[in-house]
Design an enzyme around this catalytic site. Structure first.
Site, PDB file in Angstrom:
ATOM      1  N   HIS A 165       0.871  -1.188   0.000  1.00  0.00           N
ATOM      2  CA  HIS A 165       0.000   0.000   0.000  1.00  0.00           C
ATOM      3  C   HIS A 165       0.900   1.228   0.000  1.00  0.00           C
ATOM      4  O   HIS A 165       1.691   1.434   0.919  1.00  0.00           O
ATOM      5  CB  HIS A 165      -0.934  -0.014   1.209  1.00  0.00           C
ATOM      6  CG  HIS A 165      -1.978  -1.076   1.135  1.00  0.00           C
ATOM      7  ND1 HIS A 165      -2.398  -1.801   2.233  1.00  0.00           N
ATOM      8  CD2 HIS A 165      -2.696  -1.549   0.082  1.00  0.00           C
ATOM      9  CE1 HIS A 165      -3.332  -2.665   1.860  1.00  0.00           C
ATOM     10  NE2 HIS A 165      -3.526  -2.528   0.559  1.00  0.00           N
ATOM     11  N   ARG A 167       0.914   4.432   0.463  1.00  0.00           N
ATOM     12  CA  ARG A 167       1.030   5.524   1.437  1.00  0.00           C
ATOM     13  C   ARG A 167       1.726   5.086   2.724  1.00  0.00           C
ATOM     14  O   ARG A 167       2.018   5.918   3.588  1.00  0.00           O
ATOM     15  CB  ARG A 167      -0.347   6.074   1.770  1.00  0.00           C
ATOM     16  CG  ARG A 167      -1.315   5.089   2.419  1.00  0.00           C
ATOM     17  CD  ARG A 167      -2.674   5.734   2.528  1.00  0.00           C
ATOM     18  NE  ARG A 167      -3.711   4.839   3.043  1.00  0.00           N
ATOM     19  CZ  ARG A 167      -4.998   5.186   3.123  1.00  0.00           C
ATOM     20  NH1 ARG A 167      -5.376   6.389   2.731  1.00  0.00           N
ATOM     21  NH2 ARG A 167      -5.897   4.341   3.590  1.00  0.00           N
ATOM     22  N   GLU A 168       2.032   3.810   2.856  1.00  0.00           N
ATOM     23  CA  GLU A 168       2.655   3.280   4.068  1.00  0.00           C
ATOM     24  C   GLU A 168       4.176   3.384   3.943  1.00  0.00           C
ATOM     25  O   GLU A 168       4.899   2.394   3.861  1.00  0.00           O
ATOM     26  CB  GLU A 168       2.173   1.849   4.292  1.00  0.00           C
ATOM     27  CG  GLU A 168       0.657   1.784   4.500  1.00  0.00           C
ATOM     28  CD  GLU A 168       0.068   0.388   4.391  1.00  0.00           C
ATOM     29  OE1 GLU A 168       0.843  -0.598   4.296  1.00  0.00           O
ATOM     30  OE2 GLU A 168      -1.174   0.264   4.396  1.00  0.00           O
ATOM     31  N   ARG A 220      -3.294   4.778  -1.929  1.00  0.00           N
ATOM     32  CA  ARG A 220      -3.131   3.429  -1.379  1.00  0.00           C
ATOM     33  C   ARG A 220      -3.007   2.348  -2.454  1.00  0.00           C
ATOM     34  O   ARG A 220      -2.232   1.412  -2.331  1.00  0.00           O
ATOM     35  CB  ARG A 220      -4.334   3.116  -0.491  1.00  0.00           C
ATOM     36  CG  ARG A 220      -4.520   1.661  -0.069  1.00  0.00           C
ATOM     37  CD  ARG A 220      -5.820   1.518   0.723  1.00  0.00           C
ATOM     38  NE  ARG A 220      -6.275   0.143   0.875  1.00  0.00           N
ATOM     39  CZ  ARG A 220      -6.078  -0.599   1.965  1.00  0.00           C
ATOM     40  NH1 ARG A 220      -5.414  -0.098   2.988  1.00  0.00           N
ATOM     41  NH2 ARG A 220      -6.552  -1.831   2.034  1.00  0.00           N
ATOM     42  N   ASN A 237      -3.798  -5.788  -2.025  1.00  0.00           N
ATOM     43  CA  ASN A 237      -3.932  -6.808  -0.988  1.00  0.00           C
ATOM     44  C   ASN A 237      -5.365  -7.329  -0.841  1.00  0.00           C
ATOM     45  O   ASN A 237      -5.716  -7.921   0.187  1.00  0.00           O
ATOM     46  CB  ASN A 237      -3.432  -6.295   0.365  1.00  0.00           C
ATOM     47  CG  ASN A 237      -2.957  -7.419   1.266  1.00  0.00           C
ATOM     48  OD1 ASN A 237      -2.427  -8.424   0.789  1.00  0.00           O
ATOM     49  ND2 ASN A 237      -3.154  -7.261   2.564  1.00  0.00           N
ATOM     50  N   ARG A 238      -6.163  -7.125  -1.867  1.00  0.00           N
ATOM     51  CA  ARG A 238      -7.468  -7.778  -1.983  1.00  0.00           C
ATOM     52  C   ARG A 238      -7.588  -8.495  -3.325  1.00  0.00           C
ATOM     53  O   ARG A 238      -8.654  -8.954  -3.695  1.00  0.00           O
ATOM     54  CB  ARG A 238      -8.622  -6.763  -1.868  1.00  0.00           C
ATOM     55  CG  ARG A 238      -8.667  -5.979  -0.569  1.00  0.00           C
ATOM     56  CD  ARG A 238      -8.966  -6.870   0.626  1.00  0.00           C
ATOM     57  NE  ARG A 238      -9.148  -6.060   1.841  1.00  0.00           N
ATOM     58  CZ  ARG A 238      -8.162  -5.630   2.609  1.00  0.00           C
ATOM     59  NH1 ARG A 238      -6.904  -5.939   2.309  1.00  0.00           N
ATOM     60  NH2 ARG A 238      -8.399  -4.907   3.694  1.00  0.00           N
ATOM     61  N   HIS A 290       3.083  -4.091   6.379  1.00  0.00           N
ATOM     62  CA  HIS A 290       2.231  -2.910   6.227  1.00  0.00           C
ATOM     63  C   HIS A 290       2.385  -1.982   7.431  1.00  0.00           C
ATOM     64  O   HIS A 290       3.152  -2.240   8.346  1.00  0.00           O
ATOM     65  CB  HIS A 290       0.761  -3.340   6.105  1.00  0.00           C
ATOM     66  CG  HIS A 290       0.450  -4.154   4.899  1.00  0.00           C
ATOM     67  ND1 HIS A 290      -0.144  -3.631   3.769  1.00  0.00           N
ATOM     68  CD2 HIS A 290       0.657  -5.469   4.626  1.00  0.00           C
ATOM     69  CE1 HIS A 290      -0.288  -4.578   2.866  1.00  0.00           C
ATOM     70  NE2 HIS A 290       0.191  -5.708   3.360  1.00  0.00           N
ATOM     71  N   TYR A 292      -0.506   0.993   9.510  1.00  0.00           N
ATOM     72  CA  TYR A 292      -0.024   1.039  10.880  1.00  0.00           C
ATOM     73  C   TYR A 292      -0.989   0.263  11.774  1.00  0.00           C
ATOM     74  O   TYR A 292      -2.030  -0.167  11.317  1.00  0.00           O
ATOM     75  CB  TYR A 292       0.053   2.502  11.375  1.00  0.00           C
ATOM     76  CG  TYR A 292      -1.305   3.212  11.392  1.00  0.00           C
ATOM     77  CD1 TYR A 292      -2.060   3.319  12.556  1.00  0.00           C
ATOM     78  CD2 TYR A 292      -1.841   3.774  10.222  1.00  0.00           C
ATOM     79  CE1 TYR A 292      -3.306   3.953  12.580  1.00  0.00           C
ATOM     80  CE2 TYR A 292      -3.075   4.394  10.236  1.00  0.00           C
ATOM     81  CZ  TYR A 292      -3.807   4.494  11.416  1.00  0.00           C
ATOM     82  OH  TYR A 292      -5.044   5.107  11.423  1.00  0.00           O
ATOM     83  N   TYR A 342      -9.695  -7.609  10.959  1.00  0.00           N
ATOM     84  CA  TYR A 342     -10.998  -7.726  10.310  1.00  0.00           C
ATOM     85  C   TYR A 342     -10.909  -8.769   9.205  1.00  0.00           C
ATOM     86  O   TYR A 342      -9.814  -9.192   8.826  1.00  0.00           O
ATOM     87  CB  TYR A 342     -11.476  -6.391   9.720  1.00  0.00           C
ATOM     88  CG  TYR A 342     -10.432  -5.585   8.979  1.00  0.00           C
ATOM     89  CD1 TYR A 342      -9.774  -6.085   7.855  1.00  0.00           C
ATOM     90  CD2 TYR A 342     -10.102  -4.295   9.408  1.00  0.00           C
ATOM     91  CE1 TYR A 342      -8.833  -5.338   7.184  1.00  0.00           C
ATOM     92  CE2 TYR A 342      -9.145  -3.537   8.742  1.00  0.00           C
ATOM     93  CZ  TYR A 342      -8.515  -4.070   7.637  1.00  0.00           C
ATOM     94  OH  TYR A 342      -7.561  -3.336   6.978  1.00  0.00           O
ATOM     95  N   GLU A 364       1.528  -5.159  10.592  1.00  0.00           N
ATOM     96  CA  GLU A 364       1.253  -3.724  10.629  1.00  0.00           C
ATOM     97  C   GLU A 364       2.252  -3.110  11.596  1.00  0.00           C
ATOM     98  O   GLU A 364       2.243  -3.425  12.796  1.00  0.00           O
ATOM     99  CB  GLU A 364      -0.182  -3.442  11.099  1.00  0.00           C
ATOM    100  CG  GLU A 364      -1.278  -4.025  10.223  1.00  0.00           C
ATOM    101  CD  GLU A 364      -1.537  -3.227   8.953  1.00  0.00           C
ATOM    102  OE1 GLU A 364      -0.931  -2.136   8.807  1.00  0.00           O
ATOM    103  OE2 GLU A 364      -2.311  -3.707   8.110  1.00  0.00           O
TER     104      GLU A 364
END
Length: 401
Positions: A165, A167-168, A220, A237-238, A290, A292, A342, A364
């Site tokens: 992702h 922005r990480e 992202r 990641n989906r 990843h 956070y 989740y 994370e």
């Protein structure tokens, strides 16, 4: 009105998105109805972090124009909230402007800088490091990995991915620092495994997050266009080919968790799957890093049911998080993805475990929301230190050392 509708569209010829006055609000639900309401906000806002249940906060990025509406709505519903970040843009500016005192591994870097570093790092350490190609991105960039080993003898592979992702930013920074420590011999970790490290996997998205013209620091997804939509990109990641689209992803093209049109529809995912499958029998650990929230997780993500190897994966994760806490006192939660954070289908860790790599993990890193995706550069080194000690302890547990 809402950011996810306005800024998910491809911007051409405009300045980068200005986040002056944008806030990040943490809202904490006290009942199931509030949880559902908060998580549905991702249809209108950029949800930095979903609520994982009653008592667990959702982090919502909100523009100055929408801030009053959000606050009033939360108050009307009796949902407690607080401001985690008062103004986002100064934190972004600080990330992009390294301190004069900061060392190379203590600052964030553009994709061009990272590519130059890969070349120099491999050349300087040619006896221990080589560079291999994993595939290409939609925009034609070459995804490269570092292969780090202390000997010519074959060893099991630790396959590590950063920058899924875009922005990480702390993830590519951490991958680079860990690579340097593996070569310089912070511990004897590289004596026990061969490390394959992709510093930046979603390169197109990462480049877009740095652009001063037409860019978006909070981007992202990938950068591939979507048919019949102005909204660009798929959540990488989906998009993996394991229980794709069975829950915890979105069919909405403007959503940050958009799963794509089919399993591995993204060229980056298709290339990575093919690459890993080609070396799968030698891969002992697969890890997608990843940020956070400070989680150390293992499959499954698509279901709350636990994997067949749950006892071993749980024990290895515990070894890691215990070691992490010793370094700087940071506490990581650990367990299966769906139970810790989740439900998320089509994830990398699920795919890797599903194709036979027992030790598959999704992490994370720092922090717990004080800065979120805008983690200050001065935290790169301590974050990397605790992460390194975590993987060192996990490898020692796996190897019985």
């Amino acid at each position: 009105m809402f950011r996810s509708i306005i800024f998910a569209c491809l911007l051409v010829g405009s300045l980068a998105v200005d986040y002056s006055g944008y806030k990040v609000i943490r809202a904490t639900p006290r009942n199931a109805e509030a949880v559902e309401f908060l998580n549905k906000l991702q249809e209108k806002f950029d949800l930095w972090r979903e609520s994982r249940g009653v008592g667990f906060g959702a982090d919502v990025m909100v523009s100055p124009r929408d801030s009053t509406w959000l606050r009033d709505t939360l108050e009307d519903r009796g949902i407690e909230f607080s401001t985690m970040i008062e103004d986002l843009q100064p934190l972004i500016d600080a990330q992009m402007t390294p301190s004069a005192e900061a060392g190379f591994y203590e600052q964030y870097h553009t994709m061009d800088e990272i590519d130059d570093w890969i070349d120099e790092f491999a050349a300087t350490n040619s006896g221990k490091v080589k560079v291999e190609t994993v595939g290409t991105t939609y925009e034609g960039r070459t995804i490269r990995k570092l292969v780090i080993s202390n000997s010519v003898l074959a060893k099991p592979i630790f396959f590590m991915i950063g920058g899924t992702h875009s922005r990480e930013w702390v993830c590519p920074a951490t991958m680079m620092q860990v690579a340097e420590w593996l070569v310089s011999g912070r511990t004897d970790l590289a004596d026990h495994m061969e490390f394959h490290i992709i510093p930046v996997f979603n390169q197109d998205g990462y480049v877009h997050s740095w652009k001063t013209v037409g860019g978006d620091r909070m981007w992202r997804k990938t950068r591939s266009p979507n048919d019949r939509s102005n909204c660009v990109g798929t959540d990488p990641n989906r998009n993996y080919d394991w229980q794709w689209g069975t829950g915890g992803s979105s069919s909405l093209k403007c959503n940050d968790a958009y799963m794509g049109t089919s399993p591995a529809s993204e060229i980056e995912i298709s290339n990575l799957q093919d690459h890993v499958l080609g070396i799968k029998d030698n891969v002992e650990v697969f890890m997608d890093v990843h940020a956070y929230s400070q989680y150390w997780m293992y499959p499954w993500g698509y279901t709350t049911a636990l994997p067949a190897d749950r006892v071993e994966l749980h024990a290895a994760s515990k070894a890691a998080v215990d070691a992490i806490e010793i370094v700087h006192g940071k506490q990581y939660k650990y367990g299966s993805i769906a139970n810790v954070i989740y439900v998320a289908s089509g994830s990398s860790a699920d795919w890797a475990y599903g194709v036979g790599i027992k030790h598959s993990y999704a992490l994370e890193l720092r922090d717990e929301g004080q800065y979120g995706f805008t983690l200050p550069a001065e935290q790169i080194k301590p974050n990397s230190e605790e992460f390194y000690e975590g993987i060192d302890a996990m490898v020692r547990h796996i190897k019985g050392l």
